[in-house]
Enzyme design. Structure first.
Site, PDB file in Angstrom:
ATOM      1  N   CYS A   1      12.912  51.254  -0.837  1.00  0.00           N
ATOM      2  CA  CYS A   1      12.648  52.670  -0.548  1.00  0.00           C
ATOM      3  C   CYS A   1      13.450  53.166   0.653  1.00  0.00           C
ATOM      4  O   CYS A   1      13.349  54.324   1.024  1.00  0.00           O
ATOM      5  CB  CYS A   1      11.152  52.882  -0.304  1.00  0.00           C
ATOM      6  SG  CYS A   1      10.615  52.241   1.296  1.00  0.00           S
TER       7      CYS A   1
ATOM      8  N   TYR B   1      -7.716   2.418   5.339  1.00  0.00           N
ATOM      9  CA  TYR B   1      -6.980   1.200   4.997  1.00  0.00           C
ATOM     10  C   TYR B   1      -7.026   0.096   6.051  1.00  0.00           C
ATOM     11  O   TYR B   1      -6.303  -0.886   5.935  1.00  0.00           O
ATOM     12  CB  TYR B   1      -5.525   1.524   4.658  1.00  0.00           C
ATOM     13  CG  TYR B   1      -4.850   2.441   5.669  1.00  0.00           C
ATOM     14  CD1 TYR B   1      -4.600   2.021   6.970  1.00  0.00           C
ATOM     15  CD2 TYR B   1      -4.470   3.728   5.306  1.00  0.00           C
ATOM     16  CE1 TYR B   1      -4.001   2.859   7.891  1.00  0.00           C
ATOM     17  CE2 TYR B   1      -3.866   4.577   6.223  1.00  0.00           C
ATOM     18  CZ  TYR B   1      -3.630   4.132   7.508  1.00  0.00           C
ATOM     19  OH  TYR B   1      -3.046   4.972   8.412  1.00  0.00           O
TER      20      TYR B   1
ATOM     21  N   CYS C   1       8.082  46.631   5.584  1.00  0.00           N
ATOM     22  CA  CYS C   1       8.415  48.009   5.247  1.00  0.00           C
ATOM     23  C   CYS C   1       7.136  48.804   5.503  1.00  0.00           C
ATOM     24  O   CYS C   1       6.095  48.526   4.894  1.00  0.00           O
ATOM     25  CB  CYS C   1       8.829  48.125   3.786  1.00  0.00           C
ATOM     26  SG  CYS C   1       8.814  49.836   3.221  1.00  0.00           S
TER      27      CYS C   1
ATOM     28  N   LYS D   1       2.097   4.747   1.716  1.00  0.00           N
ATOM     29  CA  LYS D   1       2.155   5.295   3.072  1.00  0.00           C
ATOM     30  C   LYS D   1       1.781   6.775   2.960  1.00  0.00           C
ATOM     31  O   LYS D   1       2.604   7.613   2.568  1.00  0.00           O
ATOM     32  CB  LYS D   1       3.549   5.112   3.682  1.00  0.00           C
ATOM     33  CG  LYS D   1       3.594   5.451   5.159  1.00  0.00           C
ATOM     34  CD  LYS D   1       4.924   5.044   5.771  1.00  0.00           C
ATOM     35  CE  LYS D   1       4.915   5.121   7.283  1.00  0.00           C
ATOM     36  NZ  LYS D   1       4.450   6.377   7.853  1.00  0.00           N
TER      37      LYS D   1
ATOM     38  N   ASP E   1       1.022  10.517   3.745  1.00  0.00           N
ATOM     39  CA  ASP E   1       1.673  11.414   4.693  1.00  0.00           C
ATOM     40  C   ASP E   1       0.645  12.396   5.249  1.00  0.00           C
ATOM     41  O   ASP E   1       0.529  13.524   4.782  1.00  0.00           O
ATOM     42  CB  ASP E   1       2.812  12.158   3.993  1.00  0.00           C
ATOM     43  CG  ASP E   1       3.783  12.743   4.994  1.00  0.00           C
ATOM     44  OD1 ASP E   1       3.669  12.430   6.193  1.00  0.00           O
ATOM     45  OD2 ASP E   1       4.656  13.528   4.576  1.00  0.00           O
TER      46      ASP E   1
ATOM     47  N   LYS F   1      10.366   3.683   3.701  1.00  0.00           N
ATOM     48  CA  LYS F   1      10.230   5.133   3.521  1.00  0.00           C
ATOM     49  C   LYS F   1      11.118   5.603   2.377  1.00  0.00           C
ATOM     50  O   LYS F   1      12.266   5.158   2.252  1.00  0.00           O
ATOM     51  CB  LYS F   1      10.635   5.859   4.808  1.00  0.00           C
ATOM     52  CG  LYS F   1       9.786   5.448   6.006  1.00  0.00           C
ATOM     53  CD  LYS F   1       8.892   6.551   6.471  1.00  0.00           C
ATOM     54  CE  LYS F   1       9.624   7.531   7.359  1.00  0.00           C
ATOM     55  NZ  LYS F   1       8.716   8.585   7.831  1.00  0.00           N
TER      56      LYS F   1
ATOM     57  N   CYS G   1       6.584  53.239  -1.183  1.00  0.00           N
ATOM     58  CA  CYS G   1       7.524  52.184  -1.544  1.00  0.00           C
ATOM     59  C   CYS G   1       7.085  51.543  -2.868  1.00  0.00           C
ATOM     60  O   CYS G   1       6.006  50.949  -2.943  1.00  0.00           O
ATOM     61  CB  CYS G   1       7.554  51.160  -0.405  1.00  0.00           C
ATOM     62  SG  CYS G   1       8.643  49.773  -0.718  1.00  0.00           S
TER      63      CYS G   1
ATOM     64  N   GLU H   1       0.843  -1.205   0.000  1.00  0.00           N
ATOM     65  CA  GLU H   1       0.000   0.000   0.000  1.00  0.00           C
ATOM     66  C   GLU H   1       0.871   1.245   0.000  1.00  0.00           C
ATOM     67  O   GLU H   1       2.062   1.165   0.281  1.00  0.00           O
ATOM     68  CB  GLU H   1      -0.859   0.037   1.281  1.00  0.00           C
ATOM     69  CG  GLU H   1      -1.866  -1.059   1.366  1.00  0.00           C
ATOM     70  CD  GLU H   1      -2.613  -1.043   2.703  1.00  0.00           C
ATOM     71  OE1 GLU H   1      -2.580  -0.023   3.420  1.00  0.00           O
ATOM     72  OE2 GLU H   1      -3.218  -2.075   3.021  1.00  0.00           O
TER      73      GLU H   1
ATOM     74  N   CYS I   1      14.441  49.005   4.097  1.00  0.00           N
ATOM     75  CA  CYS I   1      13.801  48.445   2.904  1.00  0.00           C
ATOM     76  C   CYS I   1      14.761  48.523   1.715  1.00  0.00           C
ATOM     77  O   CYS I   1      15.327  49.584   1.446  1.00  0.00           O
ATOM     78  CB  CYS I   1      12.521  49.228   2.603  1.00  0.00           C
ATOM     79  SG  CYS I   1      11.730  48.686   1.085  1.00  0.00           S
TER      80      CYS I   1
HETATM   81  S1  IVH Z   1      -1.071   0.607   8.901  1.00  0.00           S
HETATM   82  C1  IVH Z   1      -0.428  -1.427  12.830  1.00  0.00           C
HETATM   83  N1  IVH Z   1      -1.117   1.591   6.485  1.00  0.00           N
HETATM   84  O1  IVH Z   1       1.826   5.354   9.280  1.00  0.00           O
HETATM   85  C2  IVH Z   1      -0.286  -0.737  11.558  1.00  0.00           C
HETATM   86  N2  IVH Z   1      -0.382   2.981   8.248  1.00  0.00           N
HETATM   87  O2  IVH Z   1       3.851   4.487  11.318  1.00  0.00           O
HETATM   88  C3  IVH Z   1      -1.063   0.474  11.518  1.00  0.00           C
HETATM   89  N3  IVH Z   1       0.204   5.263   7.540  1.00  0.00           N
HETATM   90  O3  IVH Z   1       0.091   5.912  12.252  1.00  0.00           O
HETATM   91  C4  IVH Z   1      -0.797   1.348  10.428  1.00  0.00           C
HETATM   92  N4  IVH Z   1      -0.256   4.996   5.408  1.00  0.00           N
HETATM   93  O4  IVH Z   1      -0.662   7.180  10.216  1.00  0.00           O
HETATM   94  C5  IVH Z   1      -0.834   1.814   7.783  1.00  0.00           C
HETATM   95  N5  IVH Z   1      -1.234   2.340   4.276  1.00  0.00           N
HETATM   96  C6  IVH Z   1      -0.968   2.571   5.560  1.00  0.00           C
HETATM   97  C7  IVH Z   1      -0.490   3.809   6.020  1.00  0.00           C
HETATM   98  C8  IVH Z   1      -0.205   3.982   7.382  1.00  0.00           C
HETATM   99  C9  IVH Z   1       0.155   5.828   6.331  1.00  0.00           C
HETATM  100  C10 IVH Z   1       0.656   5.928   8.781  1.00  0.00           C
HETATM  101  C11 IVH Z   1      -0.351   5.856   9.904  1.00  0.00           C
HETATM  102  C12 IVH Z   1       0.362   5.251  11.055  1.00  0.00           C
HETATM  103  C13 IVH Z   1       1.792   5.388  10.677  1.00  0.00           C
HETATM  104  C14 IVH Z   1       2.520   4.243  11.261  1.00  0.00           C
END
Ligand code: IVH
Length: 669
Positions: free
Chosen positions: A412, A224, A427, A115, A117, A315, A433, A113, A409
């Site tokens: 001016c 998710y 300024c 991750k 942000d 990551k 200005c 999946e 500034c």
């Molecule tokens: S699973 C026990 N799936 O990453 C596992 N987390 O470091 C629970 N996050 O707090 C998390 N995308 O905020 C999972 N596809 C994803 C994710 C995800 C982002 C974040 C989430 C979590 C942090 C864990």
């Protein structure tokens, strides 16, 4: 309408609106125009007003917010919210897989999946109704932010399909890049401090007390994970797919946001694909997450103290390059804010050449202890402008000098000020200005303000340099003879410019108010102020208490408005604008003609000369009627760009006359 009928109408309208919300926010595939959607919503609001006993908590009208949370309650999670083991190395993914293989000799399916942000959220649904949303907090307990989460359109308030009676869904709330950049552009325009990145902005937004503001920030979500007793599925992928069928926005295979594989090669190709493709996503991800699919295998693998053994996060390294800081220059904005800018030896980053980076303010320069020359590290996040994140101290020469801030500034030479509690230097020479004067005029003529055709930054610069224009009011004193004298000004352009300025006298009051460039009075605030007060005279003479009475006007805005009108020069400009014939009060919707009497119109799509609302107003002020959906009784459909094909077909089938924007204008003539 009796009670039973009202209830039935409310339920059916809610269902219809929920369905359109789903098409729009989850599938990104709207089926009706914004206008038609608004009409449905208005109708539902009206019915709920008349029958408050049927105004349910899960009504789609609740999406606009309004609930204030003074203090967020602390809630203990029913299932702890764990974190993930992070890694940046592919070897560690291989080691992880090897460890798993030792625990079980069954085949393992992995679900890969994105991750996301953003901010982790757990949302509880009881009998298909959203009842509570809680942040991760420390993993054991978090804060209840239900009122704010309700405003996020991709999160259903009421589920469809075959869902468990009581369960929790987890996922991520984030701010899409487009919303983030638009929000910052708006803040820049009204002279507010910019937000640093989409994640912090999402997090800050979710902690706001006023859910109305949250509703306006356009947050989004991906869900998710499903948690509950007696779930009817046996693994991660089918949990996500099931959640999708209940109305949640979930990652899909079609978009390659989720994938199941049995091999390490499959995992690696997912990682490699997204390491590149992430730059094209409309939101930020900071890696990918690999999970063991089957719940039975997950249980067998279990947890360490903080995180599950059955999942790992890979990551991405943020792309970072090193380059030489050649100089620091200072820009003066229209509000007088001074922004330091780093000029760099050009370098490639994320597919573009970077030459400049914003240093934001004096604190930022101090924080990274910037010297000149220095070798700096540059990164690109969700922001359009890349940022300097640090300095390579090993390469700093003995002769390097600390980068200081200016006292005066650069344009001016007025002494700069830094007001208490603000990070920006300003300024104060507002009216003397040059970049401030030109910036104010540029703002005045901009598209969302007076929208003056034929006038751009270059011409403003010429007009200012020649001493012809010093403020917005001077524009209305310009003559053709003066303008034609300007460099490279052709006969037709001069005509256009003068005509454009003349036409702008018809721009409605709320936009004129926005165009004045009063600090903190952006587009929305200008609209509220204009509608509440009605005229510039009332705003000009309003007491502080009257100003803060207005919806969304707080102390800061009220003070800024009063200060603006305390300055005699501004008052003088207003007088001259009034003499030039600008709209300085709300025009009561007067009837212009009865040309469209008895005719009903459906307006759909996007137009050039008018906004949809303006078109509607024109229809009404000429005696016509606006209706929300096409029926045999509709006389005309005004079709703009992007009008849905289904609608077009319906109109054609019913033999309704379809007008373009131009044909409509002809009709009025
Ligand atoms: S699973 C026990 N799936 O990453 C596992 N987390 O470091 C629970 N996050 O707090 C998390 N995308 O905020 C999972 N596809 C994803 C994710 C995800 C982002 C974040 C989430 C979590 C942090 C864990």
């Amino acid at each position: 309408m009796n009670k039973e009928e009202a209830k039935a109408a409310i339920l059916s309208l809610s269902k219809e609106i929920d369905q359109h919300n789903y098409h729009y926010y989850v599938e990104s595939n709207p089926q009706i125009s914004d206008y038609d959607f608004d009409m449905l919503l208005t109708r539902l609001q009206q019915l709920e007003l008349e029958h408050p006993e049927f105004a349910y908590d899960y009504s789609p009208t609740k999406r606009v917010g309004g609930d204030i949370t003074k203090k967020f309650e602390s809630v203990v999670h029913r299932f702890p919210m764990l974190s993930l083991t992070n890694t940046y190395s592919e070897e560690e993914i291989i080691d992880w897989e090897t460890r798993l293989k030792k625990v079980t000799d069954e085949e393992i399916n992995y679900v890969c999946e994105l991750k996301y942000d953003g901010v982790a959220i757990g949302i509880r649904y009881e009998n298909g109704i959203l009842t509570r949303a809680v942040t991760r907090g420390d993993g054991t307990q978090g804060e209840e932010i239900t009122a704010n989460v309700r405003t996020i359109r991709s999160i259903p308030l009421k589920l469809k399909g075959n869902f468990p009676d009581d369960f929790e869904i987890r996922g991520e709330i984030f701010m899409p890049l487009a919303s983030f950049n638009a929000l910052n552009a708006e803040r820049e325009e009204i002279g507010e401090q910019l937000f640093a990145n989409p994640r912090n902005t999402a997090s800050g937004t979710l902690k706001m007390q006023d859910s109305k503001v949250v509703a306006e920030r356009n947050l989004d979500s991906y869900l998710y994970g499903v948690y509950g007793d007696d779930l009817s599925f046996d693994g991660q992928l089918s949990a996500v797919e099931n959640a999708g069928s209940w109305g949640f926005k979930v990652p899909t295979k079609e978009k390659k946001f989720i994938e199941r594989t049995t091999s390490i090669d499959g995992i690696m190709s997912f990682i490699h694909y997204w390491d590149k493709a992430r730059h094209d996503l409309p939101f930020e991800i900071d890696g990918v997450v690999i999970k063991v699919d089957k719940y039975a295998q997950q249980r067998k693998l279990g947890f360490t103290a903080k995180s599950p053994r059955w999942a790992i996060a890979f990551k991405f390294k943020t792309e970072r390059v090193e380059t030489l800081l050649e100089s620091v220059t200072f820009q003066v904005g229209r509000t007088g804010a001074i922004t330091p800018v780093a000029n760099l030896t050009p370098v490639q980053l994320g597919g573009t050449t970077v030459k400049r980076a914003s240093l934001h303010n004096a604190d930022q320069i101090e924080k990274i202890d910037l010297h000149l020359p220095d070798y700096v590290f540059v990164e690109k996040g969700g922001e359009i402008i890349p940022k300097i994140v640090g300095v390579n101290l090993e390469k700093r020469s003995e002769a390097a000098q600390v980068v200081g801030f200016l006292d005066h500034c650069p344009e001016c030479h007025a002494a700069l000020v830094r007001r208490e509690g603000e990070v920006q230097h300003y300024c104060p020479n507002e009216n003397g200005c040059p970049p401030q004067i030109k910036g104010k005029i540029e703002h005045f003529i901009s598209r969302k303000a007076m929208n003056i055709d034929g006038l751009g930054a270059e011409t403003v610069d010429l007009l200012f340099t020649k001493g012809l224009v010093h403020n917005a009011a001077d524009l209305y004193a310009l003559t053709y003879d003066q303008v034609i004298e300007l460099d490279r000004m052709a006969d037709r352009s001069a005509d256009n410019l003068i005509q454009g300025i003349k036409n702008s006298t018809q721009v409605p009051f709320e936009r004129v108010l926005f165009a004045l460039g009063i600090r903190f009075v952006g587009e929305t605030v200008a609209k509220k102020l204009a509608r509440a007060m009605g005229s510039i005279d009332r705003i000009m003479h309003a007491k502080y208490d009257e100003l803060i009475e207005v919806d969304e006007i707080g102390e800061k805005i009220a003070i800024s408005v009063q200060q603006f009108f305390l300055d005699e020069r501004n008052v003088e400009i207003i007088h001259r604008l009034k003499e030039a014939g600008l709209q300085l009060e709300i025009v009561k919707k007067e009837t212009l003609s009865q040309k469209l009497e008895g005719k009903s119109f459906v307006v759909s799509g996007v137009f050039n000369a008018f906004s949809r609302d303006e078109l509607k107003e024109v229809i009404e002020s000429n005696g016509g009627k606006n209706v929300s959906s096409i029926s045999a009784k509709t006389d005309y459909v005004i079709a703009g760009e992007n009008m849905g094909p289904a609608k077009l077909k319906k109109a054609t089938d019913l033999g309704i006359q379809i007008l373009s924007e131009d044909e409509f204008i002809q009709l009025l003539k």
